[in-house]
Design a protein around this motif. Structure first.
Motif, PDB file in Angstrom:
ATOM      1  N   ASP A 229      49.486  42.756  35.230  1.00 26.94           N
ATOM      2  CA  ASP A 229      48.358  43.026  36.124  1.00 26.94           C
ATOM      3  C   ASP A 229      47.060  43.136  35.336  1.00 26.94           C
ATOM      4  OD1 ASP A 229      50.051  42.991  38.262  1.00 26.94           O
ATOM      5  OD2 ASP A 229      50.178  45.170  38.475  1.00 26.94           O
ATOM      6  N   VAL A 232      46.037  39.642  34.104  1.00 30.82           N
ATOM      7  CA  VAL A 232      45.436  38.825  35.158  1.00 30.82           C
ATOM      8  C   VAL A 232      44.000  39.264  35.404  1.00 30.82           C
ATOM      9  CG1 VAL A 232      45.503  38.298  37.628  1.00 30.82           C
ATOM     10  CG2 VAL A 232      47.598  38.194  36.265  1.00 30.82           C
ATOM     11  N   ARG A 233      43.756  40.568  35.511  1.00 29.71           N
ATOM     12  CA  ARG A 233      42.397  41.072  35.740  1.00 29.71           C
ATOM     13  C   ARG A 233      41.468  40.693  34.589  1.00 29.71           C
ATOM     14  NH1 ARG A 233      43.092  47.174  36.221  1.00 29.71           N
ATOM     15  NH2 ARG A 233      40.807  47.100  36.164  1.00 29.71           N
ATOM     16  N   LEU A 236      40.797  36.816  34.660  1.00 28.87           N
ATOM     17  CA  LEU A 236      39.929  36.457  35.776  1.00 28.87           C
ATOM     18  C   LEU A 236      38.494  36.888  35.530  1.00 28.87           C
ATOM     19  CD1 LEU A 236      42.151  37.290  38.902  1.00 28.87           C
ATOM     20  CD2 LEU A 236      41.616  35.035  37.961  1.00 28.87           C
ATOM     21  N   GLN A 250      42.635  33.325  46.123  1.00 24.19           N
ATOM     22  CA  GLN A 250      42.882  34.347  45.103  1.00 24.19           C
ATOM     23  C   GLN A 250      44.377  34.610  44.919  1.00 24.19           C
ATOM     24  OE1 GLN A 250      40.210  36.387  43.340  1.00 24.19           O
ATOM     25  NE2 GLN A 250      42.034  36.405  42.061  1.00 24.19           N
ATOM     26  N   GLU A 251      45.114  34.681  46.018  1.00 26.13           N
ATOM     27  CA  GLU A 251      46.546  34.980  45.933  1.00 26.13           C
ATOM     28  C   GLU A 251      47.295  33.906  45.158  1.00 26.13           C
ATOM     29  OE1 GLU A 251      50.350  35.898  48.911  1.00 26.13           O
ATOM     30  OE2 GLU A 251      48.329  35.591  49.725  1.00 26.13           O
ATOM     31  N   ASP A 254      46.425  34.209  41.403  1.00 25.83           N
ATOM     32  CA  ASP A 254      47.110  35.372  40.821  1.00 25.83           C
ATOM     33  C   ASP A 254      48.582  35.045  40.557  1.00 25.83           C
ATOM     34  OD1 ASP A 254      44.741  36.700  41.049  1.00 25.83           O
ATOM     35  OD2 ASP A 254      45.388  38.083  42.627  1.00 25.83           O
ATOM     36  N   LYS A 255      49.220  34.386  41.520  1.00 26.83           N
ATOM     37  CA  LYS A 255      50.639  34.055  41.386  1.00 26.83           C
ATOM     38  C   LYS A 255      50.883  33.093  40.227  1.00 26.83           C
ATOM     39  CE  LYS A 255      54.408  31.853  44.024  1.00 26.83           C
ATOM     40  NZ  LYS A 255      54.543  30.676  43.130  1.00 26.83           N
ATOM     41  N   THR A 258      50.169  34.760  36.824  1.00 20.28           N
ATOM     42  CA  THR A 258      51.229  35.685  36.434  1.00 20.28           C
ATOM     43  C   THR A 258      52.440  34.936  35.893  1.00 20.28           C
ATOM     44  OG1 THR A 258      50.510  37.296  38.104  1.00 20.28           O
ATOM     45  CG2 THR A 258      52.747  37.522  37.265  1.00 20.28           C
TER      46      THR A 258
END
Length: 285
Positions: A229, A232-233, A236, A250-251, A254-255, A258
């Motif tokens: 997490d 990823v933050r 980004l 965004q989803e 993120d996927k 990850t």
């Protein structure tokens, strides 16, 4: 990874993805910016930055590199016109009441460089830095030449100007993660798609700006995160995935991000990606 790590963060579609810029700036300041500390330290040590130094930091972001120079006694000026939300954090970091009057008088955080040349009211800078690494996206050095041209008249003759760039992709684990941005941004990838760093990226920028290369070095800058997490933050926050967010959502980003980080996750849950960055020392005419 001025920008950390590219200079422009608008999507290829011509509109920026919907993100909370203040939250992203905090993620940059709290998670991602520290990844380049070894680069800052290596440059400052090599150039003997200290109380006699007057440093101009281009694309200073939230100001960690400036803070490190100030801790060595340098007088610092930071400029960043592209990301005002990061500049707010730089001012909070570098101009707090606890610094005291003397330290604050030697510190300036501005959105734009003053015009003209160094003079009696504006002593010449002895060092100019542009620490935002280039060389991972096509066209990510655009605008840097103009910025350097504006800064050069404010520096002493022969003053060092430091440029930074990504190292060879085979020595940068994060390169494989950045390819996710290009894949998701299709069919928008033509403007700022991922590309491997080239050996002469920094030299070409310096020569276009009328600077004379005068030495270089490589520094290990591993990207380490408390978990996926956080990784990823942090990634980004660089803006490197904005085009992918605009092209998908965004989803989805993120996927995919990850999943790309999975090979670098350790048994304890931390994420560790070895990287090498390169810096070039050039001289003003």
């Amino acid at each position: 990874m001025t920008p950390t790590l590219v200079r422009h963060t608008l999507s290829h579609a011509g509109s920026a993805p919907r993100v909370n810029l203040d939250a992203r700036a905090r993620d940059w300041s709290e998670i991602q910016e520290r990844m380049l500390v070894p680069l800052y330290e290596a440059v400052y040590e090599r150039l003997e930055v200290g109380p006699a130094s007057r440093l101009l930091g281009l694309g200073c972001g939230s100001g960690l590199a400036l803070l490190m120079a100030a801790s060595r006694g340098a007088a610092i000026t930071g400029v960043d016109s592209a990301r005002p939300e990061r500049l707010v954090l730089a001012r909070a970091r570098l101009l707090p009441d606890t610094w005291g009057t003397r330290a604050r008088a030697a510190t300036r955080i501005v959105e734009r460089l003053p015009g003209g040349t160094a003079g009696t009211n504006t002593p010449a800078y002895t060092l100019v830095t542009a620490f935002e690494p280039i060389g991972c996206l096509a066209g990510d050095s655009e605008g840097l030449g103009e910025l350097l041209a504006s800064a050069t008249p404010l520096a002493e003759r022969g003053a060092p100007v430091v440029l930074a760039g990504w190292g060879p992709p085979e020595r940068c684990a994060t390169s494989s993660v950045l390819r996710v941005a290009t894949k998701l941004a299709d069919p928008l990838r033509s403007a700022r798609s991922w590309r491997p760093a080239l050996r002469d990226d920094l030299e070409e920028v310096a020569q276009r700006a009328g600077l004379k290369p005068d030495g270089s070095g490589r520094v290990a800058c591993p990207f380490g995160y408390a978990g996926p997490d956080s990784a990823v933050r942090g990634l980004l926050s660089t803006g490197l995935f904005d085009a992918a967010i605009a092209a998908t959502d965004q989803e989805q980003v993120d996927k995919e991000l990850t999943e790309a980080l999975h090979p670098y996750q350790r048994p304890d849950g931390t994420v560790w990606m070895p990287n090498v960055f390169r810096y070039l020392i050039a001289r003003t005419p």
